[in-house]
Design an enzyme around this catalytic site. Structure first.
Site, PDB file in Angstrom:
ATOM      1  N   TYR A   1      44.117  81.575  49.009  1.00  0.00           N
ATOM      2  CA  TYR A   1      43.927  83.000  49.275  1.00  0.00           C
ATOM      3  C   TYR A   1      45.130  83.817  48.811  1.00  0.00           C
ATOM      4  O   TYR A   1      44.983  84.968  48.433  1.00  0.00           O
ATOM      5  CB  TYR A   1      43.704  83.243  50.777  1.00  0.00           C
ATOM      6  CG  TYR A   1      42.261  83.140  51.199  1.00  0.00           C
ATOM      7  CD1 TYR A   1      41.564  81.949  51.065  1.00  0.00           C
ATOM      8  CD2 TYR A   1      41.589  84.238  51.747  1.00  0.00           C
ATOM      9  CE1 TYR A   1      40.237  81.847  51.463  1.00  0.00           C
ATOM     10  CE2 TYR A   1      40.274  84.144  52.149  1.00  0.00           C
ATOM     11  CZ  TYR A   1      39.596  82.957  52.002  1.00  0.00           C
ATOM     12  OH  TYR A   1      38.292  82.861  52.390  1.00  0.00           O
TER      13      TYR A   1
ATOM     14  N   LYS B   1      41.003  67.532  50.749  1.00  0.00           N
ATOM     15  CA  LYS B   1      40.463  66.796  49.593  1.00  0.00           C
ATOM     16  C   LYS B   1      41.639  66.065  48.940  1.00  0.00           C
ATOM     17  O   LYS B   1      42.074  66.412  47.829  1.00  0.00           O
ATOM     18  CB  LYS B   1      39.814  67.780  48.610  1.00  0.00           C
ATOM     19  CG  LYS B   1      38.427  68.249  49.024  1.00  0.00           C
ATOM     20  CD  LYS B   1      37.326  67.228  48.798  1.00  0.00           C
ATOM     21  CE  LYS B   1      37.008  67.049  47.328  1.00  0.00           C
ATOM     22  NZ  LYS B   1      35.945  66.000  47.122  1.00  0.00           N
TER      23      LYS B   1
ATOM     24  N   ASP C   1      34.379  67.641  51.969  1.00  0.00           N
ATOM     25  CA  ASP C   1      32.946  67.639  51.623  1.00  0.00           C
ATOM     26  C   ASP C   1      32.158  66.770  52.603  1.00  0.00           C
ATOM     27  O   ASP C   1      31.055  67.137  53.034  1.00  0.00           O
ATOM     28  CB  ASP C   1      32.721  67.183  50.166  1.00  0.00           C
ATOM     29  CG  ASP C   1      33.382  65.853  49.837  1.00  0.00           C
ATOM     30  OD1 ASP C   1      34.275  65.416  50.585  1.00  0.00           O
ATOM     31  OD2 ASP C   1      33.000  65.232  48.822  1.00  0.00           O
TER      32      ASP C   1
ATOM     33  N   ASP D   1      37.255  78.604  55.702  1.00  0.00           N
ATOM     34  CA  ASP D   1      36.324  79.718  55.516  1.00  0.00           C
ATOM     35  C   ASP D   1      34.898  79.183  55.422  1.00  0.00           C
ATOM     36  O   ASP D   1      33.984  79.654  56.098  1.00  0.00           O
ATOM     37  CB  ASP D   1      36.706  80.468  54.233  1.00  0.00           C
ATOM     38  CG  ASP D   1      35.785  81.645  53.963  1.00  0.00           C
ATOM     39  OD1 ASP D   1      35.484  82.384  54.922  1.00  0.00           O
ATOM     40  OD2 ASP D   1      35.366  81.820  52.808  1.00  0.00           O
TER      41      ASP D   1
ATOM     42  N   ASP E   1      31.764  78.992  58.590  1.00  0.00           N
ATOM     43  CA  ASP E   1      30.442  79.616  58.462  1.00  0.00           C
ATOM     44  C   ASP E   1      29.355  78.570  58.712  1.00  0.00           C
ATOM     45  O   ASP E   1      28.346  78.845  59.370  1.00  0.00           O
ATOM     46  CB  ASP E   1      30.232  80.197  57.053  1.00  0.00           C
ATOM     47  CG  ASP E   1      30.535  81.684  56.986  1.00  0.00           C
ATOM     48  OD1 ASP E   1      31.341  82.154  57.803  1.00  0.00           O
ATOM     49  OD2 ASP E   1      29.967  82.371  56.111  1.00  0.00           O
TER      50      ASP E   1
END
Ligand code: IPM
Ligand code: MG
Length: 371
Positions: A143, A194, A227, A251, A255
């Protein structure tokens, strides 16, 4: 009697309507709470600030946010501002608040209210009783990493770059927040990255492991690839308690976790800074997880619960008013159990109400149990 100062930033879209319901709840506590009072100020952020000042947040509003004991944020953005320059797009106001206030720890609970278990796209038995806390790093990563640019190459093509950066310190402090929270919950943390593709993932994994060993050996820690975490969240969400992860994965995963509970319109969040060395106070911003929902803005249809519950998180994390926060959470659950629903969570046989009626019902429920 202590007075706490709140800066209300309704922003765009449904923000104004949902913050109005928070004001109703604040008025209730000002009338009834014996130990504390709230003083509020309001300012612009997002597209609303752009329309007035040409900026996503003015320096004056930033200064107010710096001084306030907590900021209560509505939502920003909408198609009206799609064409504005990148630097002053509505979201830039929120990102500046996070960065300048040093709000590195974003707490996003995903709780499934029993009354809403059937509203989830997952089966009831998978989500009933779900209670996950996503701890998202909020001031680092891709970000904010530099360079962040689009450059034109010699052959006329363009190349875009975003940069993912994490330091030991940034990872360690967010890991500690997750371990502290886990101790008060079921004592289990999943750390998602990751490491199989990203250097920042390798460092994240190393630092979380070291922090765990030195700081929280009593907590159970599991590492999970981001993932796989996304997949497990829809396969068997109840295996998770606290999930700690970086800004971008946080983020996306928050959600996803939010939606498993039935509605994005239900979930609050807290963004916290480090405790001040002298006063012990943390800078803090509270906001719903949902966005500005321009399609229903101004129609009185929005669900105010996420924003009201965000104020509940302020009671808990900024003002040490856990009893009042519990009471507010219970009032929300009771109103849902009584069958009241806004359009986003409407189900057969329930009573559909608008934003203001939902806010009023929650306050009425609070008054009924006022100590
Ligand atoms: C969120 C939002 C923001 C983010 C946007 C509005 C900048 O999606 O708070 O999750 O990406 O962090
Ligand atoms: Mg988001």
């Amino acid at each position: 009697m202590t007075t706490h100062s709140l800066l209300l930033l309704p922003g765009d879209g449904i923000g104004a309507e949902t913050i109005a319901e928070v004001e109703r709840v604040i008025a209730f506590f000002n009338k009834t709470a014996k130990s504390a009072k709230f003083e509020t100020d309001t300012d612009l952020v997002g597209g609303a600030a752009y329309d007035k000042h040409g900026l996503a947040i003015s320096d004056k509003a930033m200064a107010k946010a710096m001084k306030a004991d907590a900021v209560i944020f509505g939502a920003v953005g909408g198609p009206k501002w799609d064409g504005v320059p990148y630097e002053v797009r509505p979201e830039a106001g929120l990102l500046r608040l996070r960065k300048d206030l040093g709000l590195f720890a974003n707490l996003r609970p995903a709780i499934c209210y029993p009354a809403l278990a059937d509203a989830s796209s997952l089966k009831r038995e998978l989500v009933e009783g779900l209670d996950i806390m996503i701890v998202r790093e909020l001031t680092g990563g891709v970000y904010f990493g530099e360079p962040k640019e689009i450059v034109t190459l010699e052959d006329g093509q363009k190349r875009a770059v975003d940069t993912q950066i994490y330091t030991t310190h940034e990872i360690e402090r967010i890991a500690r927040v997750a371990f502290d929270l886990a101790r008060k919950r079921s004592g289990k943390v999943h750390s998602a990255e990751k490491r199989n593709v990203m250097r920042t993932g390798v460092l994240w994994n190393e630092v979380v492991t070291a922090t765990h060993k030195a700081y929280a050996p009593d907590v159970k820690l599991e590492h999970i690839l981001a993932d796989n975490c996304a997949m497990q969240l829809v396969r068997n969400p109840k295996q998770f308690d606290v999930i700690v992860t970086d800004n971008l994965f946080g983020d996306v995963l928050s959600d996803e976790a939010a939606m498993t509970t039935g509605s994005l319109g239900m979930l609050p969040s807290a963004s916290l800074g480090a405790p001040d060395a002298e006063t012990g106070k943390r800078k803090a911003l509270y906001e719903p997880v949902h966005g500005s929902a321009p399609d229903i803005a101004g129609k009185g249809l929005a669900n105010p619960i996420a924003t009201i519950a965000s104020f509940g998180m302020a009671l808990r994390y900024s003002f040490d008013m856990a009893k009042e926060a519990d009471r507010l959470d219970r009032a929300i659950a009771a109103v849902l159990a009584a069958g009241l629903r806004t359009a986003d969570i409407m189900q057969p046989g329930m009573r559909q109400v608008g934003t203001a009626d939902m806010g009023a019902a929650i306050v009425e429920e609070l008054s009924r149990h006022a100590a």
